[in-house]
Structures are given as structure tokens and as C-alpha cells.
Design an enzyme around this catalytic site. Structure first.
Site, PDB file in Angstrom:
ATOM      1  N   CYS A   1       0.815  -1.223   0.000  1.00 48.34           N
ATOM      2  CA  CYS A   1       0.000   0.000   0.000  1.00 48.34           C
ATOM      3  C   CYS A   1       0.847   1.271   0.000  1.00 48.34           C
ATOM      4  O   CYS A   1       0.359   2.343  -0.339  1.00 48.34           O
ATOM      5  CB  CYS A   1      -0.953   0.007   1.192  1.00 48.34           C
ATOM      6  SG  CYS A   1      -2.141  -1.334   1.127  1.00 48.34           S
TER       7      CYS A   1
ATOM      8  N   HIS B   1      -3.143   7.662   2.051  1.00 53.32           N
ATOM      9  CA  HIS B   1      -3.552   6.342   1.561  1.00 53.32           C
ATOM     10  C   HIS B   1      -4.960   6.081   2.095  1.00 53.32           C
ATOM     11  O   HIS B   1      -5.249   6.336   3.271  1.00 53.32           O
ATOM     12  CB  HIS B   1      -2.580   5.283   2.072  1.00 53.32           C
ATOM     13  CG  HIS B   1      -3.046   3.888   1.837  1.00 53.32           C
ATOM     14  ND1 HIS B   1      -3.522   3.464   0.623  1.00 53.32           N
ATOM     15  CD2 HIS B   1      -3.117   2.816   2.678  1.00 53.32           C
ATOM     16  CE1 HIS B   1      -3.872   2.193   0.717  1.00 53.32           C
ATOM     17  NE2 HIS B   1      -3.636   1.772   1.949  1.00 53.32           N
TER      18      HIS B   1
ATOM     19  N   ASN C   1     -10.085   0.269  -0.280  1.00 49.93           N
ATOM     20  CA  ASN C   1      -8.622   0.322  -0.235  1.00 49.93           C
ATOM     21  C   ASN C   1      -8.074  -0.266  -1.541  1.00 49.93           C
ATOM     22  O   ASN C   1      -8.182  -1.466  -1.771  1.00 49.93           O
ATOM     23  CB  ASN C   1      -8.131  -0.477   0.978  1.00 49.93           C
ATOM     24  CG  ASN C   1      -6.625  -0.436   1.147  1.00 49.93           C
ATOM     25  OD1 ASN C   1      -5.891  -0.027   0.243  1.00 49.93           O
ATOM     26  ND2 ASN C   1      -6.157  -0.861   2.304  1.00 49.93           N
TER      27      ASN C   1
HETATM   28  O1  UT7 Z   1      -3.797  -0.667   3.413  1.00 45.73           O
HETATM   29  C1  UT7 Z   1      -3.007  -1.405   4.270  1.00 45.73           C
HETATM   30  C2  UT7 Z   1      -3.301  -1.055   5.638  1.00 45.73           C
HETATM   31  N1  UT7 Z   1      -4.525  -1.676   6.110  1.00 45.73           N
HETATM   32  C3  UT7 Z   1      -5.226  -1.033   6.998  1.00 45.73           C
HETATM   33  O2  UT7 Z   1      -4.889   0.087   7.303  1.00 45.73           O
HETATM   34  C4  UT7 Z   1      -6.376  -1.703   7.665  1.00 45.73           C
HETATM   35  C5  UT7 Z   1      -6.258  -1.488   9.146  1.00 45.73           C
HETATM   36  N2  UT7 Z   1      -7.325  -2.053   9.951  1.00 45.73           N
HETATM   37  C6  UT7 Z   1      -8.613  -1.663   9.860  1.00 45.73           C
HETATM   38  O3  UT7 Z   1      -8.970  -0.880   9.017  1.00 45.73           O
HETATM   39  C7  UT7 Z   1      -9.582  -2.189  10.896  1.00 45.73           C
HETATM   40  O4  UT7 Z   1      -8.883  -2.871  11.898  1.00 45.73           O
HETATM   41  C8  UT7 Z   1     -10.689  -3.111  10.313  1.00 45.73           C
HETATM   42  C9  UT7 Z   1     -11.675  -2.296   9.475  1.00 45.73           C
HETATM   43  C10 UT7 Z   1     -10.040  -4.187   9.478  1.00 45.73           C
HETATM   44  C11 UT7 Z   1     -11.472  -3.785  11.447  1.00 45.73           C
HETATM   45  O5  UT7 Z   1     -12.009  -2.809  12.327  1.00 45.73           O
HETATM   46  P1  UT7 Z   1     -11.868  -2.999  13.923  1.00 45.73           P
HETATM   47  O6  UT7 Z   1     -12.605  -1.916  14.553  1.00 45.73           O
HETATM   48  O7  UT7 Z   1     -10.379  -3.108  14.201  1.00 45.73           O
HETATM   49  O8  UT7 Z   1     -12.626  -4.336  14.174  1.00 45.73           O
HETATM   50  P2  UT7 Z   1     -12.088  -5.723  14.785  1.00 45.73           P
HETATM   51  O9  UT7 Z   1     -11.139  -6.375  13.844  1.00 45.73           O
HETATM   52  O10 UT7 Z   1     -11.637  -5.506  16.183  1.00 45.73           O
HETATM   53  O11 UT7 Z   1     -13.408  -6.551  14.834  1.00 45.73           O
HETATM   54  C12 UT7 Z   1     -14.502  -6.201  15.681  1.00 45.73           C
HETATM   55  C13 UT7 Z   1     -15.576  -7.219  15.521  1.00 45.73           C
HETATM   56  C14 UT7 Z   1     -15.082  -8.654  15.641  1.00 45.73           C
HETATM   57  O12 UT7 Z   1     -16.081  -9.400  16.314  1.00 45.73           O
HETATM   58  P3  UT7 Z   1     -15.927  -9.767  17.869  1.00 45.73           P
HETATM   59  O13 UT7 Z   1     -14.628 -10.530  17.970  1.00 45.73           O
HETATM   60  O14 UT7 Z   1     -15.866  -8.445  18.569  1.00 45.73           O
HETATM   61  O15 UT7 Z   1     -17.133 -10.552  18.154  1.00 45.73           O
HETATM   62  C15 UT7 Z   1     -14.992  -9.109  14.217  1.00 45.73           C
HETATM   63  O16 UT7 Z   1     -15.153 -10.497  14.081  1.00 45.73           O
HETATM   64  O17 UT7 Z   1     -16.142  -7.102  14.228  1.00 45.73           O
HETATM   65  C16 UT7 Z   1     -16.161  -8.382  13.585  1.00 45.73           C
HETATM   66  N3  UT7 Z   1     -16.037  -8.201  12.161  1.00 45.73           N
HETATM   67  C17 UT7 Z   1     -17.092  -7.959  11.355  1.00 45.73           C
HETATM   68  N4  UT7 Z   1     -18.383  -7.822  11.631  1.00 45.73           N
HETATM   69  C18 UT7 Z   1     -19.204  -7.565  10.573  1.00 45.73           C
HETATM   70  C19 UT7 Z   1     -14.900  -8.218  11.395  1.00 45.73           C
HETATM   71  N5  UT7 Z   1     -15.215  -7.994  10.110  1.00 45.73           N
HETATM   72  C20 UT7 Z   1     -16.560  -7.832  10.056  1.00 45.73           C
HETATM   73  C21 UT7 Z   1     -17.463  -7.573   9.019  1.00 45.73           C
HETATM   74  N6  UT7 Z   1     -18.763  -7.441   9.321  1.00 45.73           N
HETATM   75  N7  UT7 Z   1     -17.065  -7.417   7.730  1.00 45.73           N
END
Ligand code: UT7
Length: 323
Positions: free
Chosen positions: A114, A250, A280
Site C-alpha cells: 500500500c 492512503h 482500499n
Molecule cells: O492498506 C493497508 C493497511 N490496512 C489497513 O490500514 C487496515 C487497518 N485495519 C482496519 O482498518 C480495521 O482494523 C478493520 C476495518 C479491518 C477492522 O475494524 P476494527 O474496529 O479493528 O474491528 P475488529 O477487527 O476488532 O473486529 C470487531 C468485531 C469482531 O467481532 P468480535 O470478535 O468483537 O465478536 C470481528 O469479528 O467485528 C467483527 N467483524 C465484522 N463484523 C461484521 C470483522 N469484520 C466484520 C465484518 N462485518 N465485515
């Protein structure tokens, strides 16, 4: 007198197919509400069957050439930032060269995921400053939809396809921050974090593989490292947060964009945001955002811009330029 690498043209290409968040609700335990709240993404473009990274790169390059009023053979070089090349080799850049009917110069790819476009822009800048080339087309082009595990809701809803291109040309400057062109560069990487964002395939496995990401970990590094690299680049350029006209980050996650730019001390209305409509697009996201922001009248001649990105590796960096 100083040589500067000045932007003479910009262009982009987005595949026709637009995929709304609601499409994922059919096959996954997810919702438009969750995706928008956690990432800021509403829709993204996916390449058509058979549509390749090089096809998108060629279209973006043609748009940038036409914006600059140049012909392909006016270019000395083509650099493509991509992690989704059509084939293991040749480089996408040489395929672009052939697609443009460019018969001279040199062409190669850069892979910093990225952060690829920031690394490619930095390399092009160095080649222009050293006198190796006068005019370079720098392209970010990606087909990340080809790397998605469609059963992994934590990644497959985040990425999209597209391409953007920027044409740089050597021009004389005074050597001050009033010059047009690239004013400073800051690049970094730390391979200790290689396992938090990677593709589990490649030449060593015999399969293309799928993108794997520890989202929370990447998020944590992103906010801290992006604000840091942007501040180093601004210091190197001799500019302050209040001098900045636009931050073009980005486009990975609206919460990362908002936290980073707040840390940088830049007002929210000075931040270009395309993540809602593109998702992204990895190395394509910054040139896409630059092209869209120019087309809609946000970025104007002489504007002071900071651009920053982080991705797999981890690799990250920032560039300050005057448009
Ligand atoms: O370009 C390269 C760089 N990449 C990035 O910058 C991405 C960086 N990370 C992010 O953007 C975020 O961490 C995400 C958008 C990927 C995730 O957001 P988050 O607030 O960190 O959520 P999380 O991973 O802590 O997940 C929270 C909950 C989890 O459920 P539990 O364990 O709390 O029950 C996940 O399983 O959300 C769940 N979850 C979803 N729920 C509905 C994960 N993906 C989804 C989904 N829909 N698509």
C-alpha cells in the site's frame, strides 16, 4: 538553482463494476452499517473477468499523458507500483510501455504494497534529481479483488481495484519550499511486522494465495507511523501543518485517516477522502485520490500537499510536494 520533479499531468481509471456493501450481506455475516462504521467504505470497483492490472495502468497513463499534453515517446521512464502484477514477470511497467507504443526509455515495477506509490514517487524523484531521466510516468495500479478470500469478512469487504498515474518532469526551482514539485521524502520499513499483513501464496507455494491481515494491529501501527512520517517529511521540507493545503492519505480506513490528520494538526476539510467510493486500492489509492481531487477542483496549481501511506512489510512513508 535546484532541479525539482514537478507534476505535469494526472489521470485515473476505475473498472466499470461497482460493488455496494449490501452485495456482501448476501453471502457473509456482515452489514453495510458495520462496514461503513468501522472503515468508512460504502462501495468499491472490481475489475471485470479478464481485466488485468496492466489494462487499468495503461488507461490511467493515457489519461495522465492527455492531461499533461504529452505523447508516450516524450517519456523517459515508466514506473508501476503494484503488488498484483499480471504475471510473475515481465513487469507491469513493460506491459504498459508496450500498450502505450513507447519505443524508448526504461520501465520497471516497485513493490511496497500500500506504500508502493510513495516509494515509486520517491524513486522517480531521485532519478530526476540525478539527471537519469527528465520525464517519468509513475503509476499505482492494483487488482486486489484477485487476492481476496471471499469467506473472510474481516478483509474481503475492504479492498477494491483501480489505477492512478502522475507524470513528473524535471524543472528548475529556487531550492526553497515555494518551488513546485517534490520538496521532501521520508521512507521507512520494519520487516519485524511482516506477518501482520501478507499474502499466503506466491512462487514458493505455487498458488496466488489470499490476503491475510491482523486488522487491529495494522490499525495501531498505521495511526502512529503515518503521523510520524508525515511530520518528518514536513520538517525536511521546512513547512508547518498550517501551511498545508491538502493531505492526500492512503485510503484504507476513514478512522485511520481522521486520527492521523488530527495528530498532524491539519483541519478535516483539508483532507482528500475517496475511501467511501473506492475502498482500499493499495498502491493505486493515492494517485487515484490525487486525480479525483484535481478533477473535482479541490487540488489547484501551487497547492502544498502531503501524501502518506503504510502497508504490508510494514513499509510506510510520506512525501511533501507543491502541485
Ligand atoms: O492498506 C493497508 C493497511 N490496512 C489497513 O490500514 C487496515 C487497518 N485495519 C482496519 O482498518 C480495521 O482494523 C478493520 C476495518 C479491518 C477492522 O475494524 P476494527 O474496529 O479493528 O474491528 P475488529 O477487527 O476488532 O473486529 C470487531 C468485531 C469482531 O467481532 P468480535 O470478535 O468483537 O465478536 C470481528 O469479528 O467485528 C467483527 N467483524 C465484522 N463484523 C461484521 C470483522 N469484520 C466484520 C465484518 N462485518 N465485515
Amino acid at each position: 538553482m535546484t532541479i525539482r520533479a514537478v507534476v505535469k499531468g494526472v489521470g485515473h481509471y476505475l473498472p466499470k463494476r461497482v460493488v455496494e456493501n449490501s452485495e456482501f450481506e448476501v453471502s457473509l455475516d456482515t452489514s453495510d452499517e458495520w462496514i461503513q462504521a468501522r472503515s468508512g467504505i460504502k462501495r468499491r470497483h472490481f475489475a471485470a473477468e479478464g481485466e488485468k492490472t496492466s489494462d487499468m495502468a495503461i488507461s490511467a497513463a493515457q489519461a495522465a499523458l492527455s492531461d499533461a499534453g504529452f505523447e508516450p515517446n516524450d517519456l523517459d521512464a515508466v514506473i508501476v507500483a503494484t503488488s498484483t502484477s499480471d504475471l510473475t514477470f515481465p513487469s507491469v511497467a513493460t506491459i504498459v510501455q508496450s500498450g502505450l507504443n513507447m519505443t524508448g526509455g526504461f520501465a520497471y515495477d516497485i513493490q511496497a504494497v500500500c506504500a508502493g506509490f510513495v516509494f515509486a514517487l520517491s524513486t522517480a524523484n531521485a532519478q530526476i534529481l540525478s539527471g537519469q531521466a527528465e520525464r517519468i510516468m509513475v503509476i499505482g495500479a492494483e487488482s486486489f479483488s484477485r487476492l481476496m478470500d471471499w469467506e473472510d469478512r474481516s478483509t474481503c469487504v475492504l479492498f477494491g481495484d483501480g489505477a492512478g498515474a502522475v507524470l513528473l518532469q524535471a524543472e528548475r526551482g529556487k531550492g526553497s519550499s515555494d518551488d513546485r514539485g517534490i520538496l521532501s521524502v521520508d521512507l521507512n520499513s520494519d520487516g519485524r511486522h511482516k506477518d501482520i499483513l501478507y499474502v499466503d501464496g506466491g512462487v514458493s507455494t505455487g498458488q496466488t494465495g489470499y490476503l491475510r491481515m491482523q486488522g487491529k494491529e495494522v490499525f495501531r501501527h498505521a495511526v502512529e507511523k503515518l503521523a510520524q512520517t508525515a511530520s518528518v517529511a514536513m520538517e525536511k521540507a521546512g513547512v508547518r501543518a498550517e501551511d498545508i493545503d491538502w493531505v492526500v492519505p492512503h485510503q484504507a480506513n476513514i478512522r485511520i485517516i481522521n486520527s492521523t490528520t488530527k495528530k498532524m494538526g491539519v483541519a478535516p476539510e483539508k483532507v482528500v477522502k475517496t475511501v467511501k467510493d473506492h475502498g482500499n486500492t493499495s498502491a493505486a489509492s493515492i494517485p487515484l485520490a490525487l486525480s479525483v481531487a484535481k478533477a473535482n477542483g479541490q487540488i489547484k496549481h501551487n497547492d502544498l500537499i502531503v501524501t502518506e501511506a503504510i502497508g504490508g512489510g510494514l513499509a510506510w512513508g510520506a512525501i511533501v510536494l507543491r502541485w
